[in-house]
Design a protein around this motif. Structure first.
Motif, PDB file in Angstrom:
ATOM      1  N   TYR A 183       0.828  -1.204   0.000  1.00 34.68           N
ATOM      2  CA  TYR A 183       0.000   0.000   0.000  1.00 34.68           C
ATOM      3  C   TYR A 183       0.864   1.256   0.000  1.00 34.68           C
ATOM      4  CZ  TYR A 183      -3.289   3.567   1.574  1.00 34.68           C
ATOM      5  OH  TYR A 183      -4.025   4.717   1.672  1.00 34.68           O
ATOM      6  N   LYS A 184       1.918   1.248   0.813  1.00 31.41           N
ATOM      7  CA  LYS A 184       2.810   2.416   0.846  1.00 31.41           C
ATOM      8  C   LYS A 184       3.399   2.691  -0.530  1.00 31.41           C
ATOM      9  CE  LYS A 184       4.299   2.039   5.692  1.00 31.41           C
ATOM     10  NZ  LYS A 184       5.442   1.686   6.582  1.00 31.41           N
ATOM     11  N   TRP A 185       3.779   1.630  -1.205  1.00 30.15           N
ATOM     12  CA  TRP A 185       4.333   1.799  -2.554  1.00 30.15           C
ATOM     13  C   TRP A 185       3.299   2.402  -3.500  1.00 30.15           C
ATOM     14  CZ3 TRP A 185       4.365  -2.848  -6.371  1.00 30.15           C
ATOM     15  CH2 TRP A 185       4.688  -2.397  -7.653  1.00 30.15           C
ATOM     16  N   LEU A 186       2.171   1.720  -3.655  1.00 31.50           N
ATOM     17  CA  LEU A 186       1.221   2.072  -4.698  1.00 31.50           C
ATOM     18  C   LEU A 186       0.417   3.326  -4.392  1.00 31.50           C
ATOM     19  CD1 LEU A 186       0.058  -1.543  -5.570  1.00 31.50           C
ATOM     20  CD2 LEU A 186       1.534  -0.055  -6.936  1.00 31.50           C
ATOM     21  N   ALA A 187       0.428   3.785  -3.138  1.00 33.76           N
ATOM     22  CA  ALA A 187      -0.242   5.049  -2.801  1.00 33.76           C
ATOM     23  C   ALA A 187       0.635   6.249  -3.123  1.00 33.76           C
ATOM     24  CB  ALA A 187      -0.629   5.068  -1.326  1.00 33.76           C
TER      25      ALA A 187
ATOM     26  N   THR B  46      -8.155  10.230  -3.642  1.00 33.52           N
ATOM     27  CA  THR B  46      -8.752   9.309  -4.618  1.00 33.52           C
ATOM     28  C   THR B  46      -7.708   8.504  -5.381  1.00 33.52           C
ATOM     29  OG1 THR B  46      -8.738  10.834  -6.521  1.00 33.52           O
ATOM     30  CG2 THR B  46     -10.564  11.033  -4.947  1.00 33.52           C
ATOM     31  N   PHE B  47      -6.435   8.817  -5.175  1.00 28.46           N
ATOM     32  CA  PHE B  47      -5.383   8.250  -6.025  1.00 28.46           C
ATOM     33  C   PHE B  47      -5.374   6.720  -5.974  1.00 28.46           C
ATOM     34  CE2 PHE B  47      -1.106   6.699  -6.822  1.00 28.46           C
ATOM     35  CZ  PHE B  47      -0.744   7.373  -7.974  1.00 28.46           C
ATOM     36  N   PHE B  48      -5.270   6.150  -4.789  1.00 28.40           N
ATOM     37  CA  PHE B  48      -5.138   4.699  -4.678  1.00 28.40           C
ATOM     38  C   PHE B  48      -6.390   4.000  -5.206  1.00 28.40           C
ATOM     39  CE2 PHE B  48      -5.369   0.626  -2.367  1.00 28.40           C
ATOM     40  CZ  PHE B  48      -4.124   0.097  -2.706  1.00 28.40           C
ATOM     41  N   GLN B  49      -7.557   4.572  -4.979  1.00 24.66           N
ATOM     42  CA  GLN B  49      -8.807   3.944  -5.407  1.00 24.66           C
ATOM     43  C   GLN B  49      -8.963   3.943  -6.924  1.00 24.66           C
ATOM     44  OE1 GLN B  49     -12.120   5.128  -3.082  1.00 24.66           O
ATOM     45  NE2 GLN B  49     -13.508   3.607  -3.939  1.00 24.66           N
ATOM     46  N   ARG B  50      -8.179   4.730  -7.631  1.00 30.33           N
ATOM     47  CA  ARG B  50      -8.252   4.756  -9.092  1.00 30.33           C
ATOM     48  C   ARG B  50      -7.267   3.775  -9.740  1.00 30.33           C
ATOM     49  NH1 ARG B  50      -6.521   9.409 -10.805  1.00 30.33           N
ATOM     50  NH2 ARG B  50      -6.129  10.546  -8.863  1.00 30.33           N
ATOM     51  N   ARG B  51      -6.567   3.010  -8.919  1.00 27.23           N
ATOM     52  CA  ARG B  51      -5.624   2.000  -9.420  1.00 27.23           C
ATOM     53  C   ARG B  51      -6.355   0.710  -9.747  1.00 27.23           C
ATOM     54  NH1 ARG B  51      -0.122   1.277 -10.842  1.00 27.23           N
ATOM     55  NH2 ARG B  51       0.469   2.701  -9.153  1.00 27.23           N
TER      56      ARG B  51
ATOM     57  N   PHE C 214      -9.663  -0.460  -4.623  1.00 29.48           N
ATOM     58  CA  PHE C 214      -9.817  -0.438  -3.168  1.00 29.48           C
ATOM     59  C   PHE C 214      -9.553   0.971  -2.667  1.00 29.48           C
ATOM     60  CE2 PHE C 214      -7.821  -4.380  -4.665  1.00 29.48           C
ATOM     61  CZ  PHE C 214      -8.906  -5.236  -4.505  1.00 29.48           C
ATOM     62  N   LYS C 215     -10.313   1.391  -1.681  1.00 32.99           N
ATOM     63  CA  LYS C 215     -10.182   2.770  -1.200  1.00 32.99           C
ATOM     64  C   LYS C 215      -8.883   2.977  -0.426  1.00 32.99           C
ATOM     65  CE  LYS C 215     -12.819   2.148   3.095  1.00 32.99           C
ATOM     66  NZ  LYS C 215     -14.003   2.612   3.879  1.00 32.99           N
ATOM     67  N   ASP C 216      -8.348   1.898   0.190  1.00 33.54           N
ATOM     68  CA  ASP C 216      -7.111   2.024   0.960  1.00 33.54           C
ATOM     69  C   ASP C 216      -6.479   0.646   1.154  1.00 33.54           C
ATOM     70  OD1 ASP C 216      -8.620   0.758   2.986  1.00 33.54           O
ATOM     71  OD2 ASP C 216      -9.121   2.677   3.929  1.00 33.54           O
ATOM     72  N   GLY C 217      -5.382   0.612   1.881  1.00 37.89           N
ATOM     73  CA  GLY C 217      -4.681  -0.640   2.105  1.00 37.89           C
ATOM     74  C   GLY C 217      -5.475  -1.649   2.903  1.00 37.89           C
ATOM     75  N   GLY C 218      -6.278  -1.168   3.834  1.00 35.43           N
ATOM     76  CA  GLY C 218      -7.087  -2.080   4.632  1.00 35.43           C
ATOM     77  C   GLY C 218      -8.114  -2.814   3.785  1.00 35.43           C
TER      78      GLY C 218
END
Length: 449
Positions: free
Chosen positions: A38-42, A55-60, A77-81
């Motif tokens: 998550y740290k990487w891809l966020a 919104t960045f991670f959720q658009r992956r 996914f909205k976040d790492g969790g």
């Protein structure tokens, strides 16, 4: 059996006797490094900074391959969790990573026909190298085979790509991953790399495409008599790799078919016959290579001397001498230069398998590779999901409170490599970038109404 039960105390199960897919729930619950992924891809957009993009991670896009080769694309996914929960619930046999789109890929249908549309905005520059593309130069095995004898081909590719991406293009955030079976993936994660157009990606891939396939048993190579500096640098590294690692490990000149294939790169029958004559008194591949080099360089020297002696007509012998020496470079590059899957690199929306996946056939984890130690990497020693779960099982009684369970296994080495070779430096840069945006925003004058 749940992940919580797996960590409750020692069990009698020998996980090496289980099928790979049967172990995936435990793997995703106890061993997969969700936080690091998550740290990487966020890229710092985790909501903890006022200038981050929530919104960045959720658009992956993520693509899950479920048991039975069922492909489920456009997962988000909205976040790492939420990503971790989905992995534990669905237990994909493979995770592929796609681009960051302009909208949430799961809601793409809502934008069909609208002015906004659905299109990729950014994606890491990626490369894929597979040992099956070297089957014509391997003597130790073909297709899915990989061993310490043919790994130097992958190590050489890592070295060439790492040097070229950093020195010629100025990229800093580059990391390499073992594919879990017979290949290597490369991820270039600088912001500039992530925002390259398809045309720019194609141009960079072509820059590294020295090897262009086979024609009548000889490699087609984008090489000239006068080296480009990048080719000269690559050749220096590759010749050492060829002579010290690949030639003795593959025993190329002791295999009659391969020996004839090497001779085909020499410019004429006369030099080929001279090399074969010298080979009659040499046995091993290294001795035969020395004899070939001696014969070629002696002939090249003679041609260049002839050219210097001729008045006004020395260009042809000198050119022939250069061509003779180029034959050595052709042989080395034909056998060692990276053979890329070009289509993977050219398109922003191409999927690529995520690090830390488990290969469904080998059970091996797709672990990061330190490019500084690429030669020492051993594909046979890569941790397997069964081995990791056995380690977790045997150490669960002494697990450190609050520490990720994988810390008690060999997965810790893989994650540490990921952090040290890539993630820590990337995190420092993206955090500094967000802080600079905040300072600039604070310094902007406010408008008085």
């Amino acid at each position: 059996m749940s992940g919580e039960q797996a960590g409750a105390g020692p069990m009698a199960t020998d996980f090496n006797n289980m099928g790979v897919q049967d172990m995936m729930k435990l793997y995703y619950s106890r061993l997969f490094p969700h936080q690091e992924m998550y740290k990487w891809l966020a890229y710092g957009n985790d909501g903890k900074h006022p200038k981050s993009d929530g919104t960045f991670f959720q658009r992956r896009e993520f693509c899950f391959t479920l048991d039975g080769d069922i492909f489920v694309r456009y997962q988000s996914f909205k976040d790492g969790g939420e990503m971790a929960a989905a992995l534990k619930d669905r237990c994909p046999s493979k995770i592929d990573i796609g681009p960051v789109y302009n909208v949430d890929p799961q809601r793409r249908a809502a934008y069909q026909g609208s002015g906004q549309g659905f299109s990729p905005l950014e994606r890491e520059l990626v490369f894929d190298i597979d040992l099956t593309d070297y089957d014509d130069v391997r003597t130790c095995g073909k297709e899915g085979h990989i061993c310490g004898k043919c790994w130097p081909l992958m190590a050489a590719a890592i070295k060439i790509l790492d040097a070229g991406l950093r020195q010629d293009f100025g990229f800093q955030h580059v990391f390499f991953v073992y594919s879990g079976r017979r290949g290597v993936h490369c991820w270039v994660c600088d912001e500039r790399a992530r925002k390259l157009t398809d045309e720019q990606r194609s141009a960079i891939a072509n820059y590294f495409a020295v090897y262009k396939g086979q024609e009548r048993g000889v490699a087609k190579l984008a090489l000239s008599l006068d080296d480009h500096p990048a080719i000269a640098r690559a050749y220096e590294l590759l010749r050492e790799a060829f002579e010290q690692r690949i030639l003795p490990e593959q025993r190329l000149l002791e295999d009659e078919q391969q020996a004839q294939a090497v001779l085909a790169y020499l410019p004429n029958d006369a030099i080929r016959e001279e090399v074969q004559r010298r080979w009659q008194h040499r046995s091993g591949s290294e001795e035969r290579w020395e004899a070939l080099v001696e014969a070629v360089e002696e002939e090249a020297d003679a041609l260049e001397v002839q050219g210097r002696k001729r008045q006004g007509g020395g260009d042809a012998p000198r050119a022939a001498g250069k061509a003779m020496r180029k034959a050595l470079k052709d042989i080395v590059c034909a056998y060692t230069y990276p053979r890329l899957d070009m289509e993977v690199s050219k398109k922003m929306n191409h999927l690529l398998k995520a690090p830390f996946c488990v290969h469904p056939k080998t059970g091996k984890v797709c672990v990061p590779i330190d490019p500084d130690h690429a030669w020492e990497f051993d594909p046979d020693a890569v941790c397997t999901v069964g081995g990791l779960l056995n380690q977790l099982n045997s150490s669960s009684g002494g697990a450190v409170q609050g520490e990720e369970p994988w810390r008690a296994t060999d997965m810790s080495q893989a994650v540490d490599t990921f952090r040290a070779c890539f993630l820590d430096e990337l995190q420092a840069e993206v955090k500094a970038g967000l802080a600079e945006k905040a300072r600039q925003a604070a310094a902007e004058p406010t408008l008085a109404w």
